[in-house]
Write an enzyme that holds these catalytic residues in place. Sequence first.
Site, PDB file in Angstrom:
ATOM      1  N   THR A  14       0.804  -1.219   0.000  1.00 37.29           N
ATOM      2  CA  THR A  14       0.000   0.000   0.000  1.00 37.29           C
ATOM      3  C   THR A  14       0.836   1.267   0.000  1.00 37.29           C
ATOM      4  O   THR A  14       0.476   2.263  -0.632  1.00 37.29           O
ATOM      5  CB  THR A  14      -0.927   0.003   1.236  1.00 37.29           C
ATOM      6  OG1 THR A  14      -1.785  -1.144   1.180  1.00 37.29           O
ATOM      7  CG2 THR A  14      -1.775   1.254   1.295  1.00 37.29           C
ATOM      8  N   SER A  59       1.596  -8.433  -0.879  1.00 40.34           N
ATOM      9  CA  SER A  59       2.155  -9.222   0.227  1.00 40.34           C
ATOM     10  C   SER A  59       1.410 -10.532   0.450  1.00 40.34           C
ATOM     11  O   SER A  59       1.965 -11.478   1.018  1.00 40.34           O
ATOM     12  CB  SER A  59       2.184  -8.407   1.518  1.00 40.34           C
ATOM     13  OG  SER A  59       0.906  -8.160   2.008  1.00 40.34           O
ATOM     14  N   ASP A  91       0.364  -7.420   5.245  1.00 39.00           N
ATOM     15  CA  ASP A  91      -0.274  -8.699   5.563  1.00 39.00           C
ATOM     16  C   ASP A  91       0.724  -9.792   5.929  1.00 39.00           C
ATOM     17  O   ASP A  91       0.462 -10.608   6.822  1.00 39.00           O
ATOM     18  CB  ASP A  91      -1.145  -9.166   4.395  1.00 39.00           C
ATOM     19  CG  ASP A  91      -2.430  -8.361   4.277  1.00 39.00           C
ATOM     20  OD1 ASP A  91      -2.762  -7.637   5.225  1.00 39.00           O
ATOM     21  OD2 ASP A  91      -3.097  -8.460   3.222  1.00 39.00           O
ATOM     22  N   THR A 167       3.638  -9.570  15.218  1.00 35.86           N
ATOM     23  CA  THR A 167       2.435 -10.143  14.620  1.00 35.86           C
ATOM     24  C   THR A 167       1.534  -8.991  14.187  1.00 35.86           C
ATOM     25  O   THR A 167       1.374  -8.023  14.930  1.00 35.86           O
ATOM     26  CB  THR A 167       1.678 -11.031  15.624  1.00 35.86           C
ATOM     27  OG1 THR A 167       2.493 -12.163  15.949  1.00 35.86           O
ATOM     28  CG2 THR A 167       0.359 -11.525  15.055  1.00 35.86           C
ATOM     29  N   GLN A 280      -1.475 -20.489  21.487  1.00 42.96           N
ATOM     30  CA  GLN A 280      -2.419 -19.682  20.717  1.00 42.96           C
ATOM     31  C   GLN A 280      -2.513 -18.256  21.248  1.00 42.96           C
ATOM     32  O   GLN A 280      -2.975 -17.363  20.535  1.00 42.96           O
ATOM     33  CB  GLN A 280      -3.810 -20.322  20.774  1.00 42.96           C
ATOM     34  CG  GLN A 280      -3.921 -21.677  20.134  1.00 42.96           C
ATOM     35  CD  GLN A 280      -5.319 -22.257  20.236  1.00 42.96           C
ATOM     36  OE1 GLN A 280      -6.286 -21.553  20.525  1.00 42.96           O
ATOM     37  NE2 GLN A 280      -5.448 -23.559  20.002  1.00 42.96           N
TER      38      GLN A 280
END
Length: 345
Positions: A14, A59, A91, A167, A280
């Site tokens: 972007t 990406s 991403d 992340t 997780q």
Amino acid sequence: MKKQSILLIYTGGTIGMKEDPETQALKPFNFEQIQDEVPEIRKFGCEIDSVSFNPLIDSSDVEPSFWVKLCKTIQENYDRYDGFVVLHGTDTMSYSASALSFMLENLEKPVIFTGSQLPIGMLRTDGKENLISSIEIACARREDGHAMVPEVCIFFDSQLFRGNRTTKYSSENFRAFKSANLPPLAEAGIHIKYNKKIIIYPETWGKKLEIKTTLNTSVAVMKLFPGITDSIMEAILYNPEIKSVIIETYGAGNAPTSQGFLSKIKRSADMGKIIVNVTQCQAGSVNMGTYEAGLYLEKAGVISGHDITIEAAIAKLFFLTGYTSDFKEIKYLMSRNLRGEITLE
């Protein structure tokens, strides 16, 4: 001190888009004209060159061959520039930054990934500030002349993170990335404040950069959830084409304690597969010695991923299983901190 030189590597994303005045469609602009788009960077007084990938990569289309190309681009220009700023879509930026942290060996110069949530040509873009600060960080030097941050990093919304600790957590907020288990390496306010205590510096400077481009992608991720079926687990754990499995477990590394589940894990490990336990949870660490469920996994042959991110775990397994086929060595290195990707107490 000599004039600093920085290479901007535009891979896509972007940040490098402009709105066509006629069609209002977004299209890439010529990055050779970056100083016309962001005239503020002329004030740095450093030499800034740019190179663009051809074709540009969305990406979402990033794959290991892209990482190899990026590593080779850095290697080919390593002696000519003092730092590198990689413009990349958000991403998969954490995957790419994680991969390069392992693939670039003996790195002594900054490799700063950045991008934006809004195109650089839009009025409220975050791209200009991200780009300007990334260049300043790539130029920064210690008093001894060495790079202030000789690591693969991500800079976004005033924060510099170790790349393999990140992340992407928001698709809309300007603060698109988090590093839940490691504080920022630097924060940009009126001044850029560096957290030198956690920046990794070479034990000895002057080593030749080496790139490791052999990656083994026969890795699968199995996310546990209540009700996961035997057939799903068996399809992953027993697949002969899958050599390594990352299990996303609950909490501090917990999983079902049923004999059926554990026997599948043990059979997979006995087949010679590398099995890594990753939580997780966005924050926190795997500790298989805390609860009985974790102890069962450890006895079955599962390796603790500690507080590694899923992005870094995948990249590390690609790297290690491409580097060696020695099962014991891979298990040992997976549990070691190689590039600052895990915290060992």
